[in-house]
Design a protein around this motif. Structure first.
Motif, mmCIF file in Angstrom:
data_model
loop_
_atom_site.group_PDB
_atom_site.id
_atom_site.type_symbol
_atom_site.label_atom_id
_atom_site.label_comp_id
_atom_site.label_asym_id
_atom_site.label_seq_id
_atom_site.Cartn_x
_atom_site.Cartn_y
_atom_site.Cartn_z
ATOM 1 N N ALA B 45 0.839 -1.203 0.000
ATOM 2 C CA ALA B 45 0.000 0.000 0.000
ATOM 3 C C ALA B 45 0.874 1.253 0.000
ATOM 4 N N ASN B 46 1.880 1.273 0.875
ATOM 5 C CA ASN B 46 2.751 2.446 0.951
ATOM 6 C C ASN B 46 3.552 2.633 -0.332
ATOM 7 N N ALA B 47 4.011 1.506 -0.903
ATOM 8 C CA ALA B 47 4.774 1.591 -2.153
ATOM 9 C C ALA B 47 3.906 2.182 -3.260
ATOM 10 N N LEU B 48 2.620 1.775 -3.308
ATOM 11 C CA LEU B 48 1.722 2.280 -4.343
ATOM 12 C C LEU B 48 1.477 3.778 -4.183
ATOM 13 N N ILE B 49 1.257 4.194 -2.931
ATOM 14 C CA ILE B 49 0.982 5.616 -2.683
ATOM 15 C C ILE B 49 2.217 6.438 -3.020
ATOM 16 N N GLN B 50 3.372 5.930 -2.597
ATOM 17 C CA GLN B 50 4.639 6.609 -2.872
ATOM 18 C C GLN B 50 4.842 6.757 -4.385
ATOM 19 N N MET B 51 4.538 5.666 -5.127
ATOM 20 C CA MET B 51 4.704 5.693 -6.585
ATOM 21 C C MET B 51 3.770 6.727 -7.206
ATOM 22 N N GLU B 52 2.502 6.677 -6.785
ATOM 23 C CA GLU B 52 1.527 7.597 -7.380
ATOM 24 C C GLU B 52 1.888 9.055 -7.080
#
Lengths: 207, 207
Positions: B45-52
């Protein structure tokens, strides 16, 4: 110099840890979100966080639940005179989707697999014993249906469960059953493996 | 009464939107996180938010980047006398991983595909024209390598790019090339399709 931005690499890395997802599919998934509008990545992220925050194990059957007890254990419609012992929560889903079972479940959390370092200590045998005792104190009869997978490990685990309840079985307090093995619907005899044919023959029934 | 907790269903639903992920795999992915310790779902979840939050398009080539310019466009080591026009950022990754190209790229953002409702308006042809003009003003020669996929849509898009630069080509200001088509390494002539054989024959070279 890396080809990919670090944050993208991190997402690909996390996706690659998923079962059945290789590095190629993981890249495709990450790029799917880079292409998609509407903050879809954030939607998945929020869903994951929400799930991790709210899902726990049912205190009775250890299936996934958002309450102390899962929908099945807390339902007055489910028969408490039979308990189906499965490996994983997804096995419960398979039974429920088929609509063929109206009792309760117990989720072991896996199978005994020395090769993977999983001994009986790692699984919920103590909890299973407690749960069976609890159900026995409320019901006149109890059937324990062993529904582990028909794999080597599943069979070993089934034997272990049999040993666990051997005494109660002798005392006539419960019934122990195992899912039938044989030909699956739509199978072709020609392509059935030896063991399946053997089991189908052994388990043949009068018509 | 639903079998699955709502938060789990939501995660399965989000996973199912991913390319190549059906409902069964999506369930397996969700359950993977329910089983896994260490808050792995939160990590994704954190990786996705960071990417976005951090990934944008390179202002020169529209590849993914965390800065204004991607690593490739900003590198002094990359030759600016050749630009490779690809459909998607993953095509850049494929070239980079092979290590066979040392020029710069341009990511179109797809191919012309009337069947999917994608017209030339949706793609970055205007930006490509600007980028080519920009490179031309700095270099004596420029080669535009058209590296769209050898599909019907990829070929149509290649023709469109050809038309785009026809005049510059006539003026001798640039060179337009297309990736070679033929037999892939390790292919078996016996199983090659008709079109591949035709292209391989047409493109035969002196040895």
């Amino acid at each position: 110099m890396s080809v990919l931005p670090k944050s993208v690499e991190k997402v690909i890395d996390e996706f690659s840890r998923l079962p059945g997802v290789g590095p190629k599919s993981a890249s495709r998934m990450a790029y799917h979100y880079l292409r998609s509008p509407n903050k879809d990545a954030t939607k998945l992220a929020n869903a994951l966080i929400q799930m991790e925050d709210s899902v726990k194990n049912c205190k009775k059957c250890f299936n996934v639940a958002e309450e102390e007890e899962c929908n099945i254990c807390s339902s007055p419609l489910r028969k408490k005179d039979r308990i189906c012992v499965v490996e994983e929560p997804l096995d419960v889903v398979a039974f429920e989707n088929s609509g063929v079972y109206d009792g309760v479940y117990f989720v072991l959390g896996g199978v005994i697999s020395p090769a993977d370092g999983i001994t009986s200590e790692e699984l919920r045998f103590k909890e299973l014993k407690n749960r069976v005792q609890e159900l026995l104190s409320d019901a006149n009869t109890l059937e324990v249906i062993i529904a582990t997978n028909p794999s080597l490990e599943g069979e070993a685990t089934a034997s272990y469960i049999y040993d666990l309840f051997k005494n109660l079985l002798k005392e006539g307090k419960l019934k122990l059953t195992r899912l039938a093995m044989g030909l699956p619907t739509g199978a072709d005899l020609e392509y059935a493996d030896r063991l399946t044919l053997k089991k189908a023959l052994e388990g043949r029934r009068n018509i």
